[in-house]
Design an enzyme around this catalytic site. Sequence first.
Site, short mmCIF file in Angstrom:
data_model
loop_
_atom_site.label_atom_id
_atom_site.label_comp_id
_atom_site.label_asym_id
_atom_site.label_seq_id
_atom_site.Cartn_x
_atom_site.Cartn_y
_atom_site.Cartn_z
CE LYS A 84 -4.42 0.76 0.05
NZ LYS A 84 -5.51 -0.14 -0.34
CG ASP B 54 -7.17 2.96 -1.25
OD1 ASP B 54 -7.54 1.77 -1.26
OD2 ASP B 54 -7.35 3.69 -0.26
N GLY C 53 -20.56 7.17 1.38
CA GLY C 53 -19.65 7.61 0.33
C GLY C 53 -20.40 7.87 -0.97
CG ASN D 123 -14.41 3.89 -8.84
OD1 ASN D 123 -14.02 2.80 -8.44
ND2 ASN D 123 -14.79 4.08 -10.08
CB VAL D 124 -15.71 1.98 -3.79
CG1 VAL D 124 -16.27 0.80 -3.03
CG2 VAL D 124 -14.25 1.72 -4.18
CB ALA D 125 -20.15 4.91 -3.06
N1 GLU Z 1 -7.15 -0.01 -3.33
C1 GLU Z 1 -7.86 -1.18 -3.69
C2 GLU Z 1 -7.88 -2.15 -2.53
O1 GLU Z 1 -7.95 -1.71 -1.40
C3 GLU Z 1 -7.36 -1.78 -5.01
C4 GLU Z 1 -5.92 -2.13 -5.03
C5 GLU Z 1 -5.40 -2.60 -6.40
O2 GLU Z 1 -6.18 -2.66 -7.34
O3 GLU Z 1 -4.21 -2.90 -6.47
O4 GLU Z 1 -7.89 -3.33 -2.66
#
Ligand code: GLU
Length: 446
Positions: A124, A164, A236, A239-241
């Site tokens: 990360k 992210d 939220g 994008n995820v929401a």
């Molecule tokens: N940030 C996303 C996660 O928490 C995706 C990470 C990625 O695609 O490498 O899994």
Amino acid sequence: MKVKSIMADLERKHPGENEYLQAVQEVLESIEEVYNLHPEFEKAKIVERMVEPDRIFTFRVTWVDDRGEIQTNLGYRIQFNSAIGPYKGGIRFHKAVNPSMLKFLGFEQTFKNALTTLPMGGAKGGSDFDPVGKSDGEIMRFCQAFMWELWNNIGPDTDVPAGDVGVGGREIGYMYGMYKKLAREYNTGVLTGKGMTWGGSLIRPEATGFGALYFVEHMLSKAGKSIKGATVAISGFGNVAWGAATKATELGAKVIAISGPDGVVYNPEGMNKEKLDYMLTLRASNRNIVAPFAEKFTDATFIPGKKAWSIKCDIALPCAFQNELNGDDAAELLAGGTWCVAEVSNMGCTPEAIAAFQRAGILFAPGKAVNAGGVATSGLEMTQNAMHISWSAAEVDSKLHYIMESIHAACVKYGTQEDGYINYVKGANIAGFMKVAQAMLEQGIV
Ligand code: GLU
């Protein structure tokens, strides 16, 4: 394994790193029983090695804002574990980013990636850069300065960052442009979440939210329930929401709440295409507020200062940030009759909230299983890049379906209790741990 003494040691070495300690504690508590059946793990000190990142890069990121002023931020990349493949995980830009947050995320990522069935280690990265209110030019200059420091430590077979919180397709584009210039390497596989004309994968933008809903469908069908007609509250609006709201609506659920740092939008009529598209506009505006949604759509109401969890719903989907749903929120949801909670954000619920859901016997699943479709599709993007081809949306979607089904099956395998209740937290942690632990054991003391 003695969870207490390992935690005490970790707290001594990393005082005050609360999110990191919380994430480790949850995993250790759920794997303890299984771990103790494997003396070979104990002998090789697998847990003691696994809880520490392999290495951390910390760097200064200096850039010039639109007024011509010089700004300095901190940048990080945490390469957590490479037992099952090259480091893989997103980059977070948020003002609260610090080593504790990224260590928790890197640790979680290691187990999540193990669950995807694909060969990816955990990592990360991020920065305390705050994208809120920044112009496009400022975002570009920051991304370029960030990559200037990072490029030498990443690569398609070494470490593959992605998006992210605060990092989407636009930011990945700016970072990739700078990477190419510095590295003189033109392999698109160095980053995932790319644009469709330069190596991106179809379905990647939707994958975290879509995958989450595929997981929820499996959970519900195992419990003899259906998502059709259910009311869903989502936190939220990024994008995820958006992905979660889109797929939930497509499956016949009614998304009655989305939220932001400014409050919640109550949306009793549910979503439609125009509303879903507007979520993307809101996110792209960089203002980080959800209130304009209720100005544009008059059937919706904005309630300032309230969370999504104040809206009575059948299914709650945290899609924003860690610890965004606490013990009080859990009590409110349970009192309102919520019967399913699936974390789409990483560690979206506090330990108190999780305990309350499990005590009440409702369906609960953790982020590392539910949101793994995002990184899994990043893995599929890497495969397409390595093969120099691109798959159709239908092909990627069917692979994503298969992966989410496998993750669900692994959770059921390791998480079913004697009384029949499926402890998805335990199931996901044990399944992820067993794979990484076995790989570490076979690779010796390194
Ligand atoms: N940030 C996303 C996660 O928490 C995706 C990470 C990625 O695609 O490498 O899994």
